[in-house]
Design a protein around this motif. Structure first.
Motif, PDB file in Angstrom:
ATOM      1  N   LEU A  77       1.574  15.066  15.287  1.00  5.76           N
ATOM      2  CA  LEU A  77       2.087  16.442  15.307  1.00  5.76           C
ATOM      3  C   LEU A  77       3.363  16.524  16.145  1.00  5.76           C
ATOM      4  N   GLN A  78       3.361  15.865  17.292  1.00  8.99           N
ATOM      5  CA  GLN A  78       4.553  15.853  18.143  1.00  8.99           C
ATOM      6  C   GLN A  78       5.747  15.242  17.401  1.00  8.99           C
ATOM      7  N   GLU A  79       5.499  14.154  16.706  1.00 11.98           N
ATOM      8  CA  GLU A  79       6.580  13.520  15.951  1.00 11.98           C
ATOM      9  C   GLU A  79       7.056  14.419  14.814  1.00 11.98           C
ATOM     10  N   HIS A  80       6.134  15.144  14.203  1.00 12.28           N
ATOM     11  CA  HIS A  80       6.515  16.080  13.142  1.00 12.28           C
ATOM     12  C   HIS A  80       7.419  17.176  13.702  1.00 12.28           C
ATOM     13  N   LEU A  81       7.040  17.713  14.843  1.00 13.72           N
ATOM     14  CA  LEU A  81       7.856  18.775  15.440  1.00 13.72           C
ATOM     15  C   LEU A  81       9.238  18.260  15.834  1.00 13.72           C
ATOM     16  N   ARG A  82       9.277  17.082  16.438  1.00 12.06           N
ATOM     17  CA  ARG A  82      10.553  16.518  16.888  1.00 12.06           C
ATOM     18  C   ARG A  82      11.448  16.087  15.745  1.00 12.06           C
ATOM     19  N   HIS A  83      10.865  15.664  14.638  1.00  9.99           N
ATOM     20  CA  HIS A  83      11.674  15.149  13.541  1.00  9.99           C
ATOM     21  C   HIS A  83      11.849  16.199  12.445  1.00  9.99           C
ATOM     22  N   CYS A  84      10.778  16.545  11.799  1.00 13.16           N
ATOM     23  CA  CYS A  84      10.858  17.389  10.601  1.00 13.16           C
ATOM     24  C   CYS A  84      11.272  18.823  10.914  1.00 13.16           C
ATOM     25  N   VAL A  85      10.611  19.434  11.892  1.00  5.98           N
ATOM     26  CA  VAL A  85      10.927  20.823  12.222  1.00  5.98           C
ATOM     27  C   VAL A  85      12.310  20.907  12.871  1.00  5.98           C
ATOM     28  N   ALA A  86      12.583  20.015  13.820  1.00  3.08           N
ATOM     29  CA  ALA A  86      13.890  20.033  14.489  1.00  3.08           C
ATOM     30  C   ALA A  86      15.020  19.752  13.500  1.00  3.08           C
ATOM     31  N   GLU A  87      14.772  18.839  12.563  1.00  2.92           N
ATOM     32  CA  GLU A  87      15.793  18.523  11.561  1.00  2.92           C
ATOM     33  C   GLU A  87      16.087  19.734  10.676  1.00  2.92           C
ATOM     34  N   ALA A  88      15.050  20.449  10.281  1.00  3.77           N
ATOM     35  CA  ALA A  88      15.247  21.650   9.461  1.00  3.77           C
ATOM     36  C   ALA A  88      16.028  22.704  10.228  1.00  3.77           C
ATOM     37  N   GLU A 105       4.023  25.552   8.579  1.00 12.64           N
ATOM     38  CA  GLU A 105       3.301  24.322   8.243  1.00 12.64           C
ATOM     39  C   GLU A 105       2.721  23.676   9.513  1.00 12.64           C
ATOM     40  N   ALA A 106       3.508  23.606  10.566  1.00 15.90           N
ATOM     41  CA  ALA A 106       3.051  23.026  11.836  1.00 15.90           C
ATOM     42  C   ALA A 106       1.962  23.896  12.457  1.00 15.90           C
ATOM     43  N   THR A 107       2.127  25.199  12.378  1.00 11.04           N
ATOM     44  CA  THR A 107       1.121  26.117  12.913  1.00 11.04           C
ATOM     45  C   THR A 107      -0.210  25.951  12.193  1.00 11.04           C
ATOM     46  N   ALA A 108      -0.171  25.787  10.887  1.00 13.69           N
ATOM     47  CA  ALA A 108      -1.400  25.576  10.113  1.00 13.69           C
ATOM     48  C   ALA A 108      -2.067  24.254  10.505  1.00 13.69           C
ATOM     49  N   ALA A 109      -1.261  23.227  10.742  1.00 14.04           N
ATOM     50  CA  ALA A 109      -1.810  21.933  11.166  1.00 14.04           C
ATOM     51  C   ALA A 109      -2.478  22.059  12.532  1.00 14.04           C
ATOM     52  N   ILE A 110      -1.851  22.785  13.435  1.00 15.27           N
ATOM     53  CA  ILE A 110      -2.434  23.003  14.760  1.00 15.27           C
ATOM     54  C   ILE A 110      -3.755  23.760  14.639  1.00 15.27           C
ATOM     55  N   ALA A 111      -3.776  24.773  13.786  1.00 15.20           N
ATOM     56  CA  ALA A 111      -5.011  25.548  13.592  1.00 15.20           C
ATOM     57  C   ALA A 111      -6.131  24.660  13.047  1.00 15.20           C
ATOM     58  N   ARG A 112      -5.801  23.756  12.133  1.00 13.03           N
ATOM     59  CA  ARG A 112      -6.824  22.834  11.593  1.00 13.03           C
ATOM     60  C   ARG A 112      -7.346  21.911  12.692  1.00 13.03           C
TER      61      ARG A 112
END
Length: 116
Positions: A77-88, A105-112
Motif C-alpha cells: 500500500l505504501q508503495e502504491h501511494l508513493r508511486h501510483c497515486v503520487a504519479e497521478a 482506490e487506495a481508500t478502498a484498499a485501506i478499508a479492506r
C-alpha cells in the motif's frame, strides 16, 4: 462451504487497471522472497495440524502468518501511494478525476485491510 483462492488469473479485473510497471516493481524480487517465506509459514500450519500439535501453538502460528501478510499488505500500500497515486497527482495537466480515482482506490484498499 468450499473457499476458492483468488489468483491473478481468477481475480476480478477492474476496468481501470493500469499497465505496469507498478509501484512494487523495483522491489519485486524482495516481495516474492517475502511471500515465499509466508507461504512456508502457512505450509507449516498444515504440518502442525497433520501432526496433532496443541491448538494454542497452532493459533500462535496463525497469528504470526496473519501479521506477516498484514505487514506485506501495508508495504504494498505504501508503495502504491508513493508511486501510483503520487504519479497521478504529479502529471502535468492531470485531471483531478484521475487523482480522485487513485485516492478512492487506495481508500478502498485501506478499508479492506481494516476489515480483515
Amino acid at each position: 462451504m468450499t473457499e476458492t483462492a483468488t489468483t491473478p488469473e481468477t481475480a476480478p479485473a477492474t476496468a481501470a487497471t493500469p499497465p505496469g510497471p507498478h509501484g512494487y516493481h523495483k522491489d519485486k524480487d524482495l516481495h516474492l522472497k517475502r511471500l515465499r517465506r509466508i507461504e512456508g509459514q502457512i505450509r507449516g500450519l498444515q504440518r502442525m495440524v497433520e501432526e496433532d500439535v496443541y491448538c494454542i501453538d497452532i493459533l500462535t502460528q496463525v497469528s504470526a502468518g496473519t501479521k506477516a501478510l498484514q505487514s506485506f499488505a501495508l508495504q504494498l500500500l505504501q508503495e502504491h501511494l508513493r508511486h501510483c497515486v503520487a504519479e497521478a497527482a504529479a502529471k502535468e495537466g492531470s485531471a483531478s478525476d484521475e487523482v480522485d480515482a487513485k485516492v478512492e482506490e487506495a481508500t478502498a484498499a485501506i478499508a479492506r485491510l481494516l476489515r480483515s
